[in-house]
Scaffold this motif. Sequence first.
Motif, PDB file in Angstrom:
ATOM      1  N   VAL A  16       0.848  -1.196   0.000  1.00 19.81           N
ATOM      2  CA  VAL A  16       0.000   0.000   0.000  1.00 19.81           C
ATOM      3  C   VAL A  16       0.880   1.241   0.000  1.00 19.81           C
ATOM      4  O   VAL A  16       1.733   1.414   0.872  1.00 19.81           O
ATOM      5  CB  VAL A  16      -0.937   0.027   1.226  1.00 19.81           C
ATOM      6  N   ILE A  17       0.667   2.081  -0.997  1.00 24.31           N
ATOM      7  CA  ILE A  17       1.377   3.357  -1.076  1.00 24.31           C
ATOM      8  C   ILE A  17       0.370   4.468  -0.808  1.00 24.31           C
ATOM      9  O   ILE A  17      -0.485   4.762  -1.645  1.00 24.31           O
ATOM     10  CB  ILE A  17       2.035   3.536  -2.455  1.00 24.31           C
ATOM     11  N   ALA A  18       0.435   5.020   0.399  1.00 23.27           N
ATOM     12  CA  ALA A  18      -0.464   6.109   0.787  1.00 23.27           C
ATOM     13  C   ALA A  18       0.183   7.419   0.375  1.00 23.27           C
ATOM     14  O   ALA A  18       1.157   7.852   0.982  1.00 23.27           O
ATOM     15  CB  ALA A  18      -0.704   6.066   2.298  1.00 23.27           C
ATOM     16  N   GLY A  19      -0.364   8.033  -0.667  1.00 27.64           N
ATOM     17  CA  GLY A  19       0.299   9.188  -1.254  1.00 27.64           C
ATOM     18  C   GLY A  19      -0.506  10.468  -1.252  1.00 27.64           C
ATOM     19  O   GLY A  19      -0.310  11.319  -2.123  1.00 27.64           O
ATOM     20  N   ILE A  20      -1.412  10.612  -0.279  1.00 22.37           N
ATOM     21  CA  ILE A  20      -2.162  11.865  -0.213  1.00 22.37           C
ATOM     22  C   ILE A  20      -1.264  12.974   0.308  1.00 22.37           C
ATOM     23  O   ILE A  20      -1.300  14.114  -0.159  1.00 22.37           O
ATOM     24  CB  ILE A  20      -3.409  11.700   0.676  1.00 22.37           C
ATOM     25  N   GLY A  21      -0.433  12.635   1.281  1.00 15.89           N
ATOM     26  CA  GLY A  21       0.477  13.620   1.842  1.00 15.89           C
ATOM     27  C   GLY A  21      -0.241  14.540   2.815  1.00 15.89           C
ATOM     28  O   GLY A  21      -1.471  14.654   2.807  1.00 15.89           O
ATOM     29  N   ASP A  22       0.525  15.190   3.663  1.00 18.50           N
ATOM     30  CA  ASP A  22      -0.068  16.126   4.629  1.00 18.50           C
ATOM     31  C   ASP A  22      -0.167  17.508   4.004  1.00 18.50           C
ATOM     32  O   ASP A  22       0.539  18.453   4.373  1.00 18.50           O
ATOM     33  CB  ASP A  22       0.772  16.159   5.913  1.00 18.50           C
ATOM     34  N   VAL A  23      -1.078  17.595   3.036  1.00 23.79           N
ATOM     35  CA  VAL A  23      -1.326  18.841   2.324  1.00 23.79           C
ATOM     36  C   VAL A  23      -2.817  19.135   2.381  1.00 23.79           C
ATOM     37  O   VAL A  23      -3.647  18.284   2.035  1.00 23.79           O
ATOM     38  CB  VAL A  23      -0.864  18.751   0.848  1.00 23.79           C
ATOM     39  N   PHE A  24      -3.151  20.334   2.826  1.00 30.68           N
ATOM     40  CA  PHE A  24      -4.548  20.748   2.916  1.00 30.68           C
ATOM     41  C   PHE A  24      -4.746  21.964   2.028  1.00 30.68           C
ATOM     42  O   PHE A  24      -4.011  22.957   2.121  1.00 30.68           O
ATOM     43  CB  PHE A  24      -4.910  21.076   4.366  1.00 30.68           C
ATOM     44  N   VAL A  25      -5.746  21.890   1.152  1.00 32.14           N
ATOM     45  CA  VAL A  25      -5.998  22.956   0.185  1.00 32.14           C
ATOM     46  C   VAL A  25      -7.018  23.948   0.752  1.00 32.14           C
ATOM     47  O   VAL A  25      -8.061  23.549   1.275  1.00 32.14           O
ATOM     48  CB  VAL A  25      -6.522  22.374  -1.141  1.00 32.14           C
ATOM     49  N   VAL A  55       0.197  20.423   6.734  1.00 27.60           N
ATOM     50  CA  VAL A  55      -0.449  20.112   8.012  1.00 27.60           C
ATOM     51  C   VAL A  55       0.174  18.839   8.580  1.00 27.60           C
ATOM     52  O   VAL A  55       0.833  18.082   7.866  1.00 27.60           O
ATOM     53  CB  VAL A  55      -1.977  19.927   7.849  1.00 27.60           C
ATOM     54  N   SER A  56      -0.050  18.627   9.855  1.00 30.81           N
ATOM     55  CA  SER A  56       0.447  17.408  10.518  1.00 30.81           C
ATOM     56  C   SER A  56      -0.748  16.635  11.059  1.00 30.81           C
ATOM     57  O   SER A  56      -0.915  16.477  12.275  1.00 30.81           O
ATOM     58  CB  SER A  56       1.428  17.783  11.647  1.00 30.81           C
ATOM     59  N   TRP A  57      -1.581  16.164  10.144  1.00 30.65           N
ATOM     60  CA  TRP A  57      -2.836  15.506  10.516  1.00 30.65           C
ATOM     61  C   TRP A  57      -2.796  13.989  10.332  1.00 30.65           C
ATOM     62  O   TRP A  57      -3.800  13.327  10.516  1.00 30.65           O
ATOM     63  CB  TRP A  57      -3.993  16.096   9.688  1.00 30.65           C
TER      64      TRP A  57
END
Length: 278
Positions: A67-76, A94-96
């Motif tokens: 599993v490659i979780a690639g959403i990243g801690d980025v909030f638009v 963000v650090s969510w």
Amino acid sequence: MFRSAASVLVLLIFLAPAAAQSPPATTGPAAQSAPQAKPTAKKATAKPKAAAKSAEPATTGPCGVGVIAGIGDVFVVQKIGLTVFGNDYAEVPVSWGLDDLVFARARAAAGNAPVRRIAYAKGALDSYYHPKSGLFRNQRQELSNLIRQIAGNAGCERYLVIMRSEGQLDGTNQSLSGVGIFSRGVGLISYAYVFAYIGVTWVDGHTFEIMKGPAVTFEGVMKHMADNFVSNELLQKVDKSMFPEAAADSANNTALHDTTRDLLTKRLDKILPPYFAQ
């Protein structure tokens, strides 16, 4: 011969009660340890540690699904004005723990099937999300090459890649990407929505070619279209006061943190299970 058969029959009759009593004998050790409350309690607390140890070899042994979780801690944080001059777009770090959440929901969707999280260096996906300008772009080939690099020597049969995706907001020429919040309008006629646009891709672990997902079937395509027509699948209306005055303020906004994670969880729990049902 009749007497021999009769003797055997009589012997079996006498042995039957003894055989019926044999199961308690196998549980004798457990019965002896039952009065000892403290040792039993210690064993109960030790179970989570044993489970954790059993999961460790999966990082080095055979791998079925990586599993490659690639959403990243980025909030638009995005504003959509009445004219183009009222538009604004910002990506806030963000650090969510969004990727941690993605992997947790993938593992839940997998059920008893073992999955392994594939780690990658920070910024490894930046070239895909923010490509250099050009007239032509082969996104499938880009993603295939990228996953090959990230996978390295993991040796998984398949890779489940969960990344940010993009979609156009109905009634506008504006697109929404990844997870974030947008506001539209001005003053009293404005409103705000939290959104979660994510995509899931199967990648062959040997050739690194993009594989067909569950939505490729006719039923899957129709379901995917239906999901996208239902706004609450991707969007969740929130109070206008939740929209941050400054984009950077969203990083410490507890309400945004909780609402975003809740929407993302619902979205993941809807789209991930079909991949493990193939």
